[in-house]
Write an enzyme that holds these catalytic residues in place. Structure first.
Site, PDB file in Angstrom:
ATOM      1  N   VAL A  86      11.693  16.555  -0.417  1.00 32.59           N
ATOM      2  CA  VAL A  86      11.883  18.008  -0.512  1.00 32.59           C
ATOM      3  C   VAL A  86      10.854  18.692  -1.421  1.00 32.59           C
ATOM      4  CG1 VAL A  86      13.665  17.771  -2.321  1.00 32.59           C
ATOM      5  CG2 VAL A  86      13.635  19.805  -0.904  1.00 32.59           C
TER       6      VAL A  86
ATOM      7  N   THR B  24       0.827  -1.222   0.000  1.00 27.00           N
ATOM      8  CA  THR B  24       0.000   0.000   0.000  1.00 27.00           C
ATOM      9  C   THR B  24       0.856   1.265   0.000  1.00 27.00           C
ATOM     10  OG1 THR B  24      -0.102  -0.076   2.416  1.00 27.00           O
ATOM     11  CG2 THR B  24      -1.972  -1.034   1.217  1.00 27.00           C
TER      12      THR B  24
ATOM     13  N   LYS C 251      11.103   3.772   7.305  1.00 26.82           N
ATOM     14  CA  LYS C 251      12.042   4.502   6.459  1.00 26.82           C
ATOM     15  C   LYS C 251      12.219   5.968   6.820  1.00 26.82           C
ATOM     16  CE  LYS C 251       9.358   6.243   2.944  1.00 26.82           C
ATOM     17  NZ  LYS C 251       8.740   6.464   1.695  1.00 26.82           N
TER      18      LYS C 251
ATOM     19  N   ALA D 102       9.056  -4.430  -0.139  1.00 25.76           N
ATOM     20  CA  ALA D 102       9.102  -2.963  -0.051  1.00 25.76           C
ATOM     21  C   ALA D 102       8.793  -2.461   1.354  1.00 25.76           C
ATOM     22  CB  ALA D 102       8.110  -2.357  -1.052  1.00 25.76           C
TER      23      ALA D 102
ATOM     24  N   SER E 265      16.289  -1.321  -1.771  1.00 32.04           N
ATOM     25  CA  SER E 265      17.312  -0.710  -0.915  1.00 32.04           C
ATOM     26  C   SER E 265      17.344   0.792  -1.168  1.00 32.04           C
ATOM     27  CB  SER E 265      18.668  -1.334  -1.231  1.00 32.04           C
ATOM     28  OG  SER E 265      19.687  -0.672  -0.514  1.00 32.04           O
TER      29      SER E 265
ATOM     30  N   LYS F 233      20.874   5.377   1.283  1.00 33.27           N
ATOM     31  CA  LYS F 233      21.289   5.564   2.687  1.00 33.27           C
ATOM     32  C   LYS F 233      21.968   4.318   3.253  1.00 33.27           C
ATOM     33  CE  LYS F 233      18.172   9.321   3.580  1.00 33.27           C
ATOM     34  NZ  LYS F 233      17.623   9.405   2.213  1.00 33.27           N
TER      35      LYS F 233
HETATM   36  N1  LIG Z   1      10.355   6.628  -1.014  1.00 39.83           N
HETATM   37  C1  LIG Z   1      11.633   6.806  -1.256  1.00 39.83           C
HETATM   38  O1  LIG Z   1      12.056   7.924  -1.556  1.00 39.83           O
HETATM   39  C2  LIG Z   1      12.587   5.618  -1.192  1.00 39.83           C
HETATM   40  C3  LIG Z   1      13.917   5.815  -1.618  1.00 39.83           C
HETATM   41  C4  LIG Z   1      14.801   4.733  -1.591  1.00 39.83           C
HETATM   42  C5  LIG Z   1      14.369   3.500  -1.151  1.00 39.83           C
HETATM   43  N2  LIG Z   1      13.084   3.329  -0.724  1.00 39.83           N
HETATM   44  C6  LIG Z   1      12.694   2.005  -0.236  1.00 39.83           C
HETATM   45  O2  LIG Z   1      11.561   1.578  -0.974  1.00 39.83           O
HETATM   46  C7  LIG Z   1      10.706   0.799  -0.148  1.00 39.83           C
HETATM   47  C8  LIG Z   1       9.277   1.274  -0.302  1.00 39.83           C
HETATM   48  O3  LIG Z   1       9.198   2.622   0.060  1.00 39.83           O
HETATM   49  P1  LIG Z   1       7.843   3.451  -0.086  1.00 39.83           P
HETATM   50  O4  LIG Z   1       8.245   4.826  -0.467  1.00 39.83           O
HETATM   51  O5  LIG Z   1       6.868   2.696  -0.899  1.00 39.83           O
HETATM   52  O6  LIG Z   1       7.390   3.455   1.447  1.00 39.83           O
HETATM   53  P2  LIG Z   1       5.978   3.902   2.061  1.00 39.83           P
HETATM   54  O7  LIG Z   1       5.191   4.667   1.083  1.00 39.83           O
HETATM   55  O8  LIG Z   1       6.271   4.506   3.398  1.00 39.83           O
HETATM   56  O9  LIG Z   1       5.256   2.506   2.296  1.00 39.83           O
HETATM   57  C9  LIG Z   1       5.700   1.561   3.231  1.00 39.83           C
HETATM   58  C10 LIG Z   1       4.808   0.343   3.152  1.00 39.83           C
HETATM   59  O10 LIG Z   1       5.292  -0.649   4.049  1.00 39.83           O
HETATM   60  C11 LIG Z   1       4.218  -1.090   4.883  1.00 39.83           C
HETATM   61  N3  LIG Z   1       4.811  -1.522   6.157  1.00 39.83           N
HETATM   62  C12 LIG Z   1       5.526  -0.794   7.037  1.00 39.83           C
HETATM   63  N4  LIG Z   1       5.923  -1.562   8.048  1.00 39.83           N
HETATM   64  C13 LIG Z   1       5.451  -2.814   7.810  1.00 39.83           C
HETATM   65  C14 LIG Z   1       5.534  -4.038   8.491  1.00 39.83           C
HETATM   66  N5  LIG Z   1       6.185  -4.140   9.655  1.00 39.83           N
HETATM   67  N6  LIG Z   1       4.954  -5.131   7.956  1.00 39.83           N
HETATM   68  C15 LIG Z   1       4.272  -5.040   6.773  1.00 39.83           C
HETATM   69  N7  LIG Z   1       4.178  -3.891   6.076  1.00 39.83           N
HETATM   70  C16 LIG Z   1       4.751  -2.797   6.595  1.00 39.83           C
HETATM   71  C17 LIG Z   1       3.278   0.108   4.971  1.00 39.83           C
HETATM   72  O11 LIG Z   1       1.938  -0.227   5.263  1.00 39.83           O
HETATM   73  P3  LIG Z   1       1.387  -0.400   6.781  1.00 39.83           P
HETATM   74  O12 LIG Z   1       1.889   0.780   7.547  1.00 39.83           O
HETATM   75  O13 LIG Z   1      -0.073  -0.457   6.608  1.00 39.83           O
HETATM   76  O14 LIG Z   1       1.955  -1.690   7.263  1.00 39.83           O
HETATM   77  C18 LIG Z   1       3.361   0.600   3.517  1.00 39.83           C
HETATM   78  O15 LIG Z   1       2.541  -0.202   2.707  1.00 39.83           O
HETATM   79  C19 LIG Z   1      11.283   0.854   1.258  1.00 39.83           C
HETATM   80  O16 LIG Z   1      11.957  -0.357   1.496  1.00 39.83           O
HETATM   81  C20 LIG Z   1      12.256   2.007   1.219  1.00 39.83           C
HETATM   82  O17 LIG Z   1      13.342   1.771   2.089  1.00 39.83           O
HETATM   83  C21 LIG Z   1      12.187   4.359  -0.751  1.00 39.83           C
END
Ligand SMILES: NC(=O)c1ccc[n+]([C@@H]2O[C@H](COP(=O)([O-])OP(=O)(O)OC[C@H]3O[C@@H](n4cnc5c(N)ncnc54)[C@H](OP(=O)(O)O)[C@@H]3O)[C@@H](O)[C@H]2O)c1
Length: 335
Positions: free
Chosen positions: A181, A13, A91, A87, A130, A133
């Site tokens: 940002v 989600t 974070k 995912a 990943s 960071k």
């Molecule tokens: N966004 C960025 O700029 C960025 C950059 C580099 C890497 N990443 C990596 O990309 C991945 C996805 O990022 P995103 O931007 O999609 O993050 P996001 O929008 O914050 O979404 C995080 C998702 O993980 C779920 N979640 C969190 N804790 C959980 C748990 N313990 N068990 C099951 N589900 C869990 C959340 O739903 P619930 O809270 O409902 O569980 C949500 O669906 C992460 O691994 C992040 O490190 C992101």
């Protein structure tokens, strides 16, 4: 390649999970996509949104409430799954610093649970997300993601010849993502700000869109043979230029670097360069393990990069000017 396959996304989600599901449903006809996450509300919002946008395909989505900390639940959800994208993560840098053990439970123990469940259930391929960071980490978020990357790469040693293939896709801050940002500046501008705060005028970042991130995951799911870390080749920009693109008459104010923040982003460290190969549109870092075998695990077409190379947003060859940033912002829907 995803027609008639079953895919599970932990954190389905989130920003990545929604974009990934959207692009799969747009381009393929999968058997099912399992969304695995904790919050029923976010799942309900996603379900309603997808039933409007994909009325004929929304029945392919299955919403599993579950925590990556819960191995039994993961095993139940992974039954019959071909591909897993991991995912789910904590974070937010400050939240991880303040709740270190919680970050460890989700980002490290959760990663190991995804690995164990995938091995036990015979999943074909697993791609873990990943972040920059995780390279030379200076905060706990980066530290936990570095450990997670290592767990996924090492997991290939347990899967045997015809077993599960594990790889990692690394990217940096996604342009326009929550808490980044661009929405921060946008809110200030909407509130009538005349000047935008810049933590350090020297600061540079890579520009990657969610779509580019998803495409790299598609590539990893298609090509990976086990142990790769995939990194997109993308452009850099100065945060000061972003501020000028968003508010041309802006007065720039330097407010000081925040704890856990870096001046430049690094995707491939100098030490990783020894095992990094350059491809047309991406880099692959290969592991140094006894099980890693050039004939079996190397993807053709890569050229070894020179030792000591660092893929760093501050020394990148490709840059976005203020004008180019304006165009990119428009494409993202920011005015
Ligand atoms: N966004 C960025 O700029 C960025 C950059 C580099 C890497 N990443 C990596 O990309 C991945 C996805 O990022 P995103 O931007 O999609 O993050 P996001 O929008 O914050 O979404 C995080 C998702 O993980 C779920 N979640 C969190 N804790 C959980 C748990 N313990 N068990 C099951 N589900 C869990 C959340 O739903 P619930 O809270 O409902 O569980 C949500 O669906 C992460 O691994 C992040 O490190 C992101």
């Amino acid at each position: 390649m995803f027609n008639n396959t079953s895919i599970l996304i932990t954190g389905g989600t989130g920003s990545f999970g929604k974009k990934f599901s959207e692009m799969i449903l747009d381009q393929y006809d999968p058997k099912r996509i399992v969304i695995y996450s904790r919050d029923e509300f976010k799942q309900d919002v996603m379900k309603k949104d997808f039933s409007v946008r994909f009325p004929d395909k929304v029945n392919k989505l299955r919403f599993f409430i579950g925590d990556v900390r819960d191995l039994d639940r993961l095993k139940r959800a992974l039954n019959g799954i071909d591909y897993v994208i991991h995912a789910a993560a904590m974070k937010q840098v400050p939240a991880c610093e303040y709740n270190p053990l919680e970050a460890i439970k989700t980002n490290i123990n959760g990663a190991q649970n995804v690995i164990d469940a995938s091995l036990d259930l015979g999943v074909k391929k697993v791609v873990a997300l990943s972040t920059d960071k995780a390279v030379n980490p200076i905060n706990l978020y980066g530290g936990t993601k570095l450990v997670s990357d290592k767990l996924f790469i090492a997991a290939n040693a347990y899967s045997g010849d015809s077993g599960t293939v594990f790889s990692v896709v690394r990217y940096g801050n996604v342009a326009g993502s929550r808490g980044s940002v661009i929405p921060f500046f946008e809110n200030l501008i909407n509130d009538g700000a005349r000047s935008l705060p810049i933590t350090d005028f020297r600061m540079t970042r890579f520009w990657i869109t969610l779509e580019e991130g998803v495409n790299l995951v598609f590539k990893a799911l298609d090509e990976s043979k086990g142990g790769e870390t995939y990194i997109s080749k993308i452009s850099s920009f100065y945060i000061t230029d972003l501020a000028k693109a968003m508010l041309p008459e802006s007065e720039l104010k330097e407010v000081g670097i925040r704890e856990g923040e870096k001046i430049d982003e690094v995707m491939v460290s100098k030490d990783d360069s020894r095992t990094t190969y350059e491809y047309d549109k991406h880099y692959i870092i290969y592991p140094s393990f006894e099980w890693w075998n050039f004939t079996k695990h190397f993807t053709k077409g890569g050229l070894k990069i020179e030792d000591g190379f660092e893929y760093n947003s501050g020394t990148n060859k490709e840059w976005l000017s203020v004008e180019m940033l304006k165009e990119k912002l428009e494409e993202l829907g920011f005015k």
